[in-house]
Scaffold this motif. Structure first.
Motif, PDB file in Angstrom:
ATOM      1  N   TRP A 172       0.736  -1.034  -0.057  1.00  0.00           N
ATOM      2  CA  TRP A 172      -0.062  -0.143  -0.025  1.00  0.00           C
ATOM      3  C   TRP A 172       0.805   1.302  -0.023  1.00  0.00           C
ATOM      4  O   TRP A 172       0.616   2.264  -0.641  1.00  0.00           O
ATOM      5  CB  TRP A 172      -0.954   0.127   1.083  1.00  0.00           C
ATOM      6  N   GLY A 173       2.003   1.257   0.787  1.00  0.00           N
ATOM      7  CA  GLY A 173       2.653   2.439   0.777  1.00  0.00           C
ATOM      8  C   GLY A 173       3.449   2.574  -0.542  1.00  0.00           C
ATOM      9  O   GLY A 173       3.502   3.636  -1.100  1.00  0.00           O
ATOM     10  N   ALA A 174       3.924   1.470  -1.078  1.00  0.00           N
ATOM     11  CA  ALA A 174       4.706   1.543  -2.470  1.00  0.00           C
ATOM     12  C   ALA A 174       3.752   2.004  -3.517  1.00  0.00           C
ATOM     13  O   ALA A 174       3.987   2.732  -4.433  1.00  0.00           O
ATOM     14  CB  ALA A 174       5.517   0.233  -2.849  1.00  0.00           C
ATOM     15  N   ASP A 175       2.560   1.334  -3.598  1.00  0.00           N
ATOM     16  CA  ASP A 175       1.808   1.147  -4.817  1.00  0.00           C
ATOM     17  C   ASP A 175       0.507   2.379  -4.553  1.00  0.00           C
ATOM     18  O   ASP A 175      -0.116   2.655  -5.695  1.00  0.00           O
ATOM     19  CB  ASP A 175       1.270   0.141  -5.180  1.00  0.00           C
ATOM     20  N   CYS A 184      12.070   5.641  -7.801  1.00  0.00           N
ATOM     21  CA  CYS A 184      12.773   4.532  -8.633  1.00  0.00           C
ATOM     22  C   CYS A 184      12.043   3.279  -8.394  1.00  0.00           C
ATOM     23  O   CYS A 184      11.611   2.898  -7.155  1.00  0.00           O
ATOM     24  CB  CYS A 184      14.192   4.670  -8.198  1.00  0.00           C
ATOM     25  N   LEU A 185      11.954   2.286  -9.193  1.00  0.00           N
ATOM     26  CA  LEU A 185      11.442   1.160  -9.158  1.00  0.00           C
ATOM     27  C   LEU A 185      11.906   0.104  -8.129  1.00  0.00           C
ATOM     28  O   LEU A 185      11.357  -0.526  -7.337  1.00  0.00           O
ATOM     29  CB  LEU A 185      11.422   0.468 -10.468  1.00  0.00           C
ATOM     30  N   GLU A 186      13.421   0.552  -8.046  1.00  0.00           N
ATOM     31  CA  GLU A 186      14.288  -0.219  -6.908  1.00  0.00           C
ATOM     32  C   GLU A 186      13.868   0.088  -5.225  1.00  0.00           C
ATOM     33  O   GLU A 186      13.706  -0.703  -4.521  1.00  0.00           O
ATOM     34  CB  GLU A 186      15.622  -0.081  -7.239  1.00  0.00           C
ATOM     35  N   THR A 187      13.614   1.435  -5.373  1.00  0.00           N
ATOM     36  CA  THR A 187      13.161   1.856  -3.972  1.00  0.00           C
ATOM     37  C   THR A 187      11.693   1.482  -3.562  1.00  0.00           C
ATOM     38  O   THR A 187      11.540   1.051  -2.576  1.00  0.00           O
ATOM     39  CB  THR A 187      12.971   3.534  -3.985  1.00  0.00           C
ATOM     40  N   LEU A 188      10.754   1.655  -4.602  1.00  0.00           N
ATOM     41  CA  LEU A 188       9.480   1.069  -4.263  1.00  0.00           C
ATOM     42  C   LEU A 188       9.519  -0.517  -3.984  1.00  0.00           C
ATOM     43  O   LEU A 188       8.747  -0.924  -3.357  1.00  0.00           O
ATOM     44  CB  LEU A 188       8.592   1.366  -5.622  1.00  0.00           C
ATOM     45  N   ASP A 189      10.195  -1.342  -4.601  1.00  0.00           N
ATOM     46  CA  ASP A 189      10.497  -2.678  -4.603  1.00  0.00           C
ATOM     47  C   ASP A 189      10.551  -2.948  -3.170  1.00  0.00           C
ATOM     48  O   ASP A 189      10.158  -3.737  -2.510  1.00  0.00           O
ATOM     49  CB  ASP A 189      11.434  -3.255  -5.450  1.00  0.00           C
ATOM     50  N   GLY A 190      11.610  -2.378  -2.552  1.00  0.00           N
ATOM     51  CA  GLY A 190      12.140  -2.542  -1.343  1.00  0.00           C
ATOM     52  C   GLY A 190      11.294  -2.090  -0.284  1.00  0.00           C
ATOM     53  O   GLY A 190      11.033  -2.973   0.886  1.00  0.00           O
ATOM     54  N   ILE A 191      10.465  -1.103  -0.630  1.00  0.00           N
ATOM     55  CA  ILE A 191       9.359  -0.629   0.407  1.00  0.00           C
ATOM     56  C   ILE A 191       8.082  -1.909   0.250  1.00  0.00           C
ATOM     57  O   ILE A 191       7.853  -2.192   1.479  1.00  0.00           O
ATOM     58  CB  ILE A 191       8.685   0.397   0.051  1.00  0.00           C
ATOM     59  N   ARG A 192       7.925  -2.032  -0.966  1.00  0.00           N
ATOM     60  CA  ARG A 192       6.887  -3.021  -0.950  1.00  0.00           C
ATOM     61  C   ARG A 192       6.903  -4.459  -0.304  1.00  0.00           C
ATOM     62  O   ARG A 192       6.351  -5.119   0.018  1.00  0.00           O
ATOM     63  CB  ARG A 192       6.600  -3.294  -2.533  1.00  0.00           C
ATOM     64  N   VAL A 336     -11.557   6.017   0.032  1.00  0.00           N
ATOM     65  CA  VAL A 336     -11.862   6.315   1.398  1.00  0.00           C
ATOM     66  C   VAL A 336     -10.922   5.603   2.401  1.00  0.00           C
ATOM     67  O   VAL A 336     -10.391   6.294   3.419  1.00  0.00           O
ATOM     68  CB  VAL A 336     -13.121   5.583   1.696  1.00  0.00           C
ATOM     69  N   VAL A 337     -10.265   4.543   1.990  1.00  0.00           N
ATOM     70  CA  VAL A 337      -9.282   3.620   2.832  1.00  0.00           C
ATOM     71  C   VAL A 337      -8.118   4.532   2.617  1.00  0.00           C
ATOM     72  O   VAL A 337      -7.278   4.708   3.847  1.00  0.00           O
ATOM     73  CB  VAL A 337      -9.055   2.478   2.400  1.00  0.00           C
ATOM     74  N   ALA A 338      -7.599   4.945   1.590  1.00  0.00           N
ATOM     75  CA  ALA A 338      -6.363   5.917   1.504  1.00  0.00           C
ATOM     76  C   ALA A 338      -6.552   7.314   2.357  1.00  0.00           C
ATOM     77  O   ALA A 338      -5.450   7.855   2.938  1.00  0.00           O
ATOM     78  CB  ALA A 338      -6.324   6.264  -0.024  1.00  0.00           C
TER      79      ALA A 338
END
Length: 371
Positions: A172-175, A184-192, A336-338
Motif C-alpha cells: 500500500w505504501g509503495a503502490d 525509482c522502481l528499486e526503492t518502491l520494490d524495497g518498500i513493497r 476512502v481507505v487511502a
C-alpha cells in the motif's frame, strides 16, 4: 526592535550573514576550507559508486528507473533524490503522529517516524559495512512504513474488511501512498517487500532494509516496554542476553555486526545461526510479552473498531470525503481507505468523536501506566 529580547536582537543581526572576500559566511569567524575545484555532482558520485561499492550493490544511473521519465538531477543520484523526496513528503511527516507500539506515547516512546529513522540508521550502517548503496538502503528504510494507517498494525486488520486483496502496509505504501513521488522502481520494490512474509526484494539494499527493520524494532520496542513498565530486562530469555546483551545498544551492535560479517564470509545478506536465534528469541519474547498481552489486544480491537467506523462513515456519504471526485464502487473504497489510512492517530480519533459522535470511552488507550 527596542522591545525585543537581547537574544532576538542578536538573531536578527545575522539576517544577511557575514559578507567578506566575495562570499557570505554563516559565522563571522569562520575559517572552514574544503579545497575543491568543482562541485561533486551526480556523474562524479555515480563514478565513485562504481569504483567503491561491492559488485552486488545497486548502482545509481541517470534519472533512475521511474514510472514517469524525468531528467537526471545535476547534483544528486537517483536514489539520493528518492531519499529526499520521502523525507520531504507529507506521508513521512505524518508518521510522527502514528503508533509504533504505544498509542498516545509518552515523551520517550517511539512513533512510526522515530522507528523509520532508527531503521535507516541500522540500514545505512549495514550498507556501509558491506559496500552496498547507502542512499538506496536509506531511502527504502525511511519510506518502508509510509503505508501504515493510524494505530499501528491494527489498521491493517481494520482495512482488510474493505479490500478484496486485504491491506498490507508495504504494498500500500509503495503502490498508493508514495506513488505521487515517482520513486525509482528499486526503492518502491524495497518498500513493497520489506516484510519477511513478502517475496524477497530485488536488491541487496532491499534485503538490508528488511533486516534493519526487524533489528531496530526488536531492540527499541523492548526498550519502550521497559520504559513503560510493561516488562523488565530481568525477564529476557538467557539466550538473548548471553548472545546479544540486554540493552538496545548492545543488541543493535551485535545484530548489525553479524549481518556485516555474514555478508563478508558468505556473500549473502543474512545472519549467522547463533545470532539469528537470539534475534528470534527476542522477537518471540516481545510478541508474547508486549504485542499480544491483553492490554495490547484490547488496544488493537479499539483501533479496528474506530477505523472501520470511519471508513463506513465516508462510504455511506462520499460527499464528506475531502477531494471526492465522484468515485464509485472499488475506486471509492480505495479512496476512502487511502484517506482514513493517511490520518494520524489523533486526527482519526478526533474525527470519529466530532463527525460520528463516537464514544471517547471506546477509543484506544495507551498501554502501560494505566493510560
Amino acid at each position: 526592535m527596542d522591545d525585543l529580547s537581547p537574544r532576538a536582537r542578536a538573531w536578527a543581526t545575522t539576517m544577511r550573514g557575514h559578507p567578506g572576500s566575495g562570499l557570505v559566511r554563516a559565522h563571522a569567524d569562520s575559517a572552514a576550507s574544503l579545497g575543491i575545484e568543482a562541485p561533486l555532482g551526480r556523474v562524479a558520485r555515480e563514478e565513485r559508486e562504481r569504483a567503491l561499492l561491492s559488485p552486488g550493490a545497486t548502482f545509481a544511473h541517470g534519472a533512475g528507473n521511474r514510472a514517469r521519465p524525468e531528467q537526471p538531477d545535476i547534483e544528486r543520484t537517483c536514489f539520493e533524490r528518492d531519499r529526499d523526496r520521502i523525507v520531504h513528503s507529507a506521508a513521512f511527516r505524518r508518521l510522527a503522529g502514528k503508533t509504533q507500539v504505544v498509542v498516545h506515547p509518552a515523551d520517550h516512546e517511539r512513533t512510526r517516524l522515530t522507528h523509520a529513522l532508527e531503521v535507516a540508521q541500522v540500514a545505512t550502517s549495514i550498507a556501509r559495512g558491506v559496500g552496498a548503496n547507502v542512499a538506496l538502503a536509506e531511502a527504502i528504510a525511511l519510506g518502508h512504513d509510509c503505508g501504515h494507517g493510524p494505530g499501528g498494525h491494527a489498521s491493517e486488520d481494520a482495512f482488510d474488511a474493505f479490500l478484496p486483496g486485504g491491506y498490507d502496509h508495504g504494498p500500500w505504501g509503495a503502490d498508493v501512498v508514495l506513488t505521487p513521488l515517482n520513486l525509482c522502481l528499486e526503492t518502491l520494490d524495497g518498500i513493497r517487500n520489506h516484510s519477511w512474509s513478502r517475496p524477497a526484494p530485488a536488491t541487496v539494499e532491499g534485503e538490508i532494509a528488511s533486516w534493519a527493520d526487524r533489528i531496530a524494532y526488536c531492540a527499541h520496542d523492548l526498550e519502550d516496554a521497559v520504559y513503560a513498565g510493561i516488562v523488565s530486562l530481568a525477564d529476557l530469555p538467557p539466550e538473548v542476553v548471553e548472545v546479544a546483551g540486554a540493552t538496545r545498544r548492545e543488541q543493535l551492535a551485535t545484530f548489525i555486526r553479524s549481518v556485516i560479517r555474514t555478508a563478508a564470509s558468505t556473500g549473502q545478506v543474512g545472519m549467522d545461526g547463533e545470532t539469528a536465534s537470539a534475534l528470534a528469541a527476542l522477537r518471540s519474547f516481545n510478541y508474547v510479552r508486549i504485542y499480544t498481552r491483553p492490554e495490547s489486544v484490547a488496544q488493537s480491537d479499539a483501533v479496528v473498531a474506530v477505523l472501520r467506523a470511519l471508513v463506513e462513515y465516508y462510504l455511506a456519504d462520499p460527499g464528506r470525503l475531502p477531494g471526492y471526485a465522484g468515485e464509485e464502487g472499488d475506486a471509492l473504497v480505495r479512496a476512502v481507505v487511502a484517506y482514513v489510512g493517511g490520518m494520524t492517530d489523533r486526527f482519526a480519533f478526533d474525527t470519529a468523536v466530532e463527525r460520528l459522535g463516537y464514544d471517547p470511552a471506546r477509543l484506544p488507550r495507551g498501554i502501560g501506566r494505566g493510560r
